[in-house]
Design an enzyme around this catalytic site. Structure first.
Site, PDB file in Angstrom:
ATOM      1  N   THR A  60      -9.240  14.233   5.420  1.00 43.45           N
ATOM      2  CA  THR A  60      -7.808  13.917   5.532  1.00 43.45           C
ATOM      3  C   THR A  60      -7.028  15.221   5.364  1.00 43.45           C
ATOM      4  O   THR A  60      -7.622  16.278   5.118  1.00 43.45           O
ATOM      5  CB  THR A  60      -7.370  12.953   4.400  1.00 43.45           C
ATOM      6  OG1 THR A  60      -7.523  13.651   3.154  1.00 43.45           O
ATOM      7  CG2 THR A  60      -8.187  11.677   4.372  1.00 43.45           C
ATOM      8  N   ASN A  63      -2.480   4.239  -3.535  1.00 42.58           N
ATOM      9  CA  ASN A  63      -3.275   5.235  -2.800  1.00 42.58           C
ATOM     10  C   ASN A  63      -2.550   6.579  -2.684  1.00 42.58           C
ATOM     11  O   ASN A  63      -3.200   7.618  -2.643  1.00 42.58           O
ATOM     12  CB  ASN A  63      -3.588   4.684  -1.408  1.00 42.58           C
ATOM     13  CG  ASN A  63      -4.030   5.755  -0.447  1.00 42.58           C
ATOM     14  OD1 ASN A  63      -5.168   6.206  -0.466  1.00 42.58           O
ATOM     15  ND2 ASN A  63      -3.097   6.221   0.392  1.00 42.58           N
ATOM     16  N   ILE A 102       0.856  -1.201   0.000  1.00 41.74           N
ATOM     17  CA  ILE A 102       0.000   0.000   0.000  1.00 41.74           C
ATOM     18  C   ILE A 102       0.885   1.242   0.000  1.00 41.74           C
ATOM     19  O   ILE A 102       1.799   1.361   0.832  1.00 41.74           O
ATOM     20  CB  ILE A 102      -0.894   0.029   1.267  1.00 41.74           C
ATOM     21  CG1 ILE A 102      -1.601  -1.314   1.462  1.00 41.74           C
ATOM     22  CG2 ILE A 102      -1.910   1.161   1.196  1.00 41.74           C
ATOM     23  CD1 ILE A 102      -2.168  -1.497   2.864  1.00 41.74           C
ATOM     24  N   VAL A 133     -13.325  12.733   1.785  1.00 41.46           N
ATOM     25  CA  VAL A 133     -12.874  12.124   3.036  1.00 41.46           C
ATOM     26  C   VAL A 133     -12.048  13.121   3.839  1.00 41.46           C
ATOM     27  O   VAL A 133     -11.185  13.812   3.277  1.00 41.46           O
ATOM     28  CB  VAL A 133     -12.020  10.862   2.729  1.00 41.46           C
ATOM     29  CG1 VAL A 133     -11.792  10.051   3.993  1.00 41.46           C
ATOM     30  CG2 VAL A 133     -12.671  10.005   1.646  1.00 41.46           C
ATOM     31  N   TYR A 184      -4.461  17.500 -11.206  1.00 35.23           N
ATOM     32  CA  TYR A 184      -5.108  16.433 -10.423  1.00 35.23           C
ATOM     33  C   TYR A 184      -6.141  15.692 -11.281  1.00 35.23           C
ATOM     34  O   TYR A 184      -6.169  14.463 -11.331  1.00 35.23           O
ATOM     35  CB  TYR A 184      -5.753  17.038  -9.178  1.00 35.23           C
ATOM     36  CG  TYR A 184      -6.302  16.014  -8.201  1.00 35.23           C
ATOM     37  CD1 TYR A 184      -5.446  15.194  -7.478  1.00 35.23           C
ATOM     38  CD2 TYR A 184      -7.676  15.870  -8.003  1.00 35.23           C
ATOM     39  CE1 TYR A 184      -5.945  14.257  -6.576  1.00 35.23           C
ATOM     40  CE2 TYR A 184      -8.187  14.942  -7.105  1.00 35.23           C
ATOM     41  CZ  TYR A 184      -7.317  14.141  -6.392  1.00 35.23           C
ATOM     42  OH  TYR A 184      -7.817  13.211  -5.506  1.00 35.23           O
ATOM     43  N   LYS A 204      -5.611  11.697 -12.378  1.00 37.17           N
ATOM     44  CA  LYS A 204      -6.580  10.661 -11.989  1.00 37.17           C
ATOM     45  C   LYS A 204      -7.274  10.072 -13.222  1.00 37.17           C
ATOM     46  O   LYS A 204      -7.562   8.878 -13.262  1.00 37.17           O
ATOM     47  CB  LYS A 204      -7.605  11.223 -11.000  1.00 37.17           C
ATOM     48  CG  LYS A 204      -7.007  11.605  -9.636  1.00 37.17           C
ATOM     49  CD  LYS A 204      -6.427  10.409  -8.904  1.00 37.17           C
ATOM     50  CE  LYS A 204      -6.010  10.745  -7.482  1.00 37.17           C
ATOM     51  NZ  LYS A 204      -5.385   9.612  -6.784  1.00 37.17           N
TER      52      LYS A 204
HETATM   53  N1  LIG Z   1      -9.540  12.945   0.808  1.00 37.99           N
HETATM   54  C1  LIG Z   1     -10.394  12.993  -0.205  1.00 37.99           C
HETATM   55  O1  LIG Z   1     -11.471  13.624  -0.132  1.00 37.99           O
HETATM   56  C2  LIG Z   1     -10.062  12.266  -1.478  1.00 37.99           C
HETATM   57  C3  LIG Z   1     -11.021  12.272  -2.503  1.00 37.99           C
HETATM   58  C4  LIG Z   1     -10.754  11.608  -3.679  1.00 37.99           C
HETATM   59  C5  LIG Z   1      -9.549  10.928  -3.821  1.00 37.99           C
HETATM   60  N2  LIG Z   1      -8.622  10.940  -2.808  1.00 37.99           N
HETATM   61  C6  LIG Z   1      -7.375  10.206  -3.012  1.00 37.99           C
HETATM   62  O2  LIG Z   1      -7.094   9.395  -1.885  1.00 37.99           O
HETATM   63  C7  LIG Z   1      -5.692   9.157  -1.820  1.00 37.99           C
HETATM   64  C8  LIG Z   1      -5.204   9.359  -0.393  1.00 37.99           C
HETATM   65  O3  LIG Z   1      -5.322  10.736  -0.062  1.00 37.99           O
HETATM   66  P1  LIG Z   1      -5.749  11.257   1.400  1.00 37.99           P
HETATM   67  O4  LIG Z   1      -6.967  12.031   1.232  1.00 37.99           O
HETATM   68  O5  LIG Z   1      -5.703  10.134   2.375  1.00 37.99           O
HETATM   69  O6  LIG Z   1      -4.597  12.320   1.658  1.00 37.99           O
HETATM   70  P2  LIG Z   1      -3.377  12.396   2.668  1.00 37.99           P
HETATM   71  O7  LIG Z   1      -3.815  12.181   4.072  1.00 37.99           O
HETATM   72  O8  LIG Z   1      -2.706  13.673   2.309  1.00 37.99           O
HETATM   73  O9  LIG Z   1      -2.468  11.163   2.275  1.00 37.99           O
HETATM   74  C9  LIG Z   1      -1.621  11.165   1.163  1.00 37.99           C
HETATM   75  C10 LIG Z   1      -0.596  10.059   1.340  1.00 37.99           C
HETATM   76  O10 LIG Z   1       0.193  10.017   0.132  1.00 37.99           O
HETATM   77  C11 LIG Z   1       1.556   9.973   0.491  1.00 37.99           C
HETATM   78  N3  LIG Z   1       2.389  10.630  -0.502  1.00 37.99           N
HETATM   79  C12 LIG Z   1       2.201  11.846  -1.073  1.00 37.99           C
HETATM   80  N4  LIG Z   1       3.250  12.151  -1.850  1.00 37.99           N
HETATM   81  C13 LIG Z   1       4.117  11.100  -1.778  1.00 37.99           C
HETATM   82  C14 LIG Z   1       5.409  10.824  -2.339  1.00 37.99           C
HETATM   83  N5  LIG Z   1       6.026  11.698  -3.145  1.00 37.99           N
HETATM   84  N6  LIG Z   1       6.005   9.650  -2.035  1.00 37.99           N
HETATM   85  C15 LIG Z   1       5.411   8.767  -1.207  1.00 37.99           C
HETATM   86  N7  LIG Z   1       4.186   8.962  -0.644  1.00 37.99           N
HETATM   87  C16 LIG Z   1       3.567  10.128  -0.920  1.00 37.99           C
HETATM   88  C17 LIG Z   1       1.638  10.709   1.827  1.00 37.99           C
HETATM   89  O11 LIG Z   1       2.757  10.227   2.569  1.00 37.99           O
HETATM   90  P3  LIG Z   1       4.110  11.059   2.850  1.00 37.99           P
HETATM   91  O12 LIG Z   1       3.759  12.519   2.839  1.00 37.99           O
HETATM   92  O13 LIG Z   1       4.568  10.540   4.166  1.00 37.99           O
HETATM   93  O14 LIG Z   1       5.026  10.665   1.742  1.00 37.99           O
HETATM   94  C18 LIG Z   1       0.334  10.306   2.514  1.00 37.99           C
HETATM   95  O15 LIG Z   1       0.523   9.121   3.255  1.00 37.99           O
HETATM   96  C19 LIG Z   1      -5.057  10.087  -2.850  1.00 37.99           C
HETATM   97  O16 LIG Z   1      -4.725   9.369  -4.011  1.00 37.99           O
HETATM   98  C20 LIG Z   1      -6.154  11.091  -3.151  1.00 37.99           C
HETATM   99  O17 LIG Z   1      -6.042  11.647  -4.445  1.00 37.99           O
HETATM  100  C21 LIG Z   1      -8.870  11.597  -1.657  1.00 37.99           C
END
Ligand SMILES: NC(=O)c1ccc[n+]([C@@H]2O[C@H](COP(=O)([O-])OP(=O)(O)OC[C@H]3O[C@@H](n4cnc5c(N)ncnc54)[C@H](OP(=O)(O)O)[C@@H]3O)[C@@H](O)[C@H]2O)c1
Length: 250
Positions: free
Chosen positions: A191, A87, A6, A189, A154, A158
């Site tokens: 986050t 993810n 993951i 979500v 973005y 996607k």
């Molecule tokens: N939250 C929403 O409403 C929402 C809606 C639609 C889709 N999504 C998708 O859900 C997924 C998870 O996002 P989230 O909302 O849970 O956001 P988040 O809390 O910001 O999590 C993002 C994760 O991605 C990792 N990441 C980012 N850049 C990275 C890099 N260069 N190398 C390695 N890891 C990296 C971060 O870890 P590190 O910073 O430690 O590297 C973090 O663990 C994403 O793909 C996002 O597009 C989210």
């Protein structure tokens, strides 16, 4: 045992998925730049198979070596299935094209599209000899199918991920042990990504108020709830390989 690789597990949705799987004593391999210390602690006491790789996914040239290393790490495990959950993602840079940093655009596309494409390629290559269930879940977004001003990269990254899903599912259909691959939008979500969106100005992102209002009206899902919805889908037959789904409507 199933092994789940993951990405993006230091926070948010990926952190919640990994936590639920560790609690269920599944095999979990996490990739993110920061370590999720509470998760590592729980994994240690749970004595499940757990490895964390501190890795920056913008270092795309190093991903094949990382994946070789990961695949040797569970050679001794009796496997039922193996999954890759793409993810990790970023919303940056937010703003209209013409005002974005070149380095921000590059880092965005590497994290959200190039890295998943290489991870998928290596996963398929390295898992080919394994006669087990194989699954790839790409975390997509409603923004893959709906344009938003200020989120051009973005939306594009996607949408690209979803097209990888569709094309690779066609390639896999003739394999004896095919890799099932799906795209899933998790909904909206709460986050750090949503916190960042709310902190953006309306000039950078004209739809900012919609997301701020959703938060005010408690319209966001929680990562734990979303993780509980996602996990049963990973090794299921439904949704069908090659498709895009929105978790809210499954
Ligand atoms: N939250 C929403 O409403 C929402 C809606 C639609 C889709 N999504 C998708 O859900 C997924 C998870 O996002 P989230 O909302 O849970 O956001 P988040 O809390 O910001 O999590 C993002 C994760 O991605 C990792 N990441 C980012 N850049 C990275 C890099 N260069 N190398 C390695 N890891 C990296 C971060 O870890 P590190 O910073 O430690 O590297 C973090 O663990 C994403 O793909 C996002 O597009 C989210």
């Amino acid at each position: 045992m199933n092994i789940y690789i993951i990405t993006g597990t230091s926070s948010g949705i990926g952190g919640a998925i990994a936590r639920h799987l560790v609690d269920a004593r599944e095999g979990v391999i996490t990739i993110s730049r920061r370590e999720n210390i509470p998760l590592s602690r729980i994994a240690k006491t749970n004595s499940s198979f757990f490895r964390h790789y501190a890795f920056d996914l913008t270092q795309t040239g190093k991903i094949p070596e990382l994946m070789e290393y990961i695949f040797t790490s569970f050679k001794e495990v009796k496997l039922n299935g193996i999954a890759l959950v793409n993810n990790a993602g970023t919303i940056d840079p937010i703003g209209p094209s013409g005002k974005l940093d070149v380095s921000g655009i590059e880092a965005h596309l590497k994290t959200n599209l190039v890295a998943p494409a290489i991870l998928i390629n290596e996963f398929i290559r390295l898992s080919r000899p394994l006669k087990v269930s194989k699954s790839i879940l790409n975390i997509s977004s409603g923004a893959a199918h709906k344009p938003y001003a200020g989120w051009s990269n973005y939306c594009a990254s996607k949408a690209g991920l979803d097209m990888l899903t569709q094309s690779i599912a066609m390639e896999q259909s003739a394999e004896e042990y095919p890799v099932r691959i799906i795209s899933l939008a998790p909904g909206i979500v709460e986050t750090s990504m949503q916190q960042k969106i709310r902190a953006t100005s309306a000039e950078q992102f004209p739809m900012q108020k919609k997301f701020a209002d959703l938060y005010k009206n408690q319209g966001l899902s929680q990562p734990d709830t979303v993780a509980s919805g996602i996990i049963p889908i990973i090794f299921s037959d439904k949704p069908e390989s090659g498709t895009f789904s929105d978790l809210r409507y499954l």
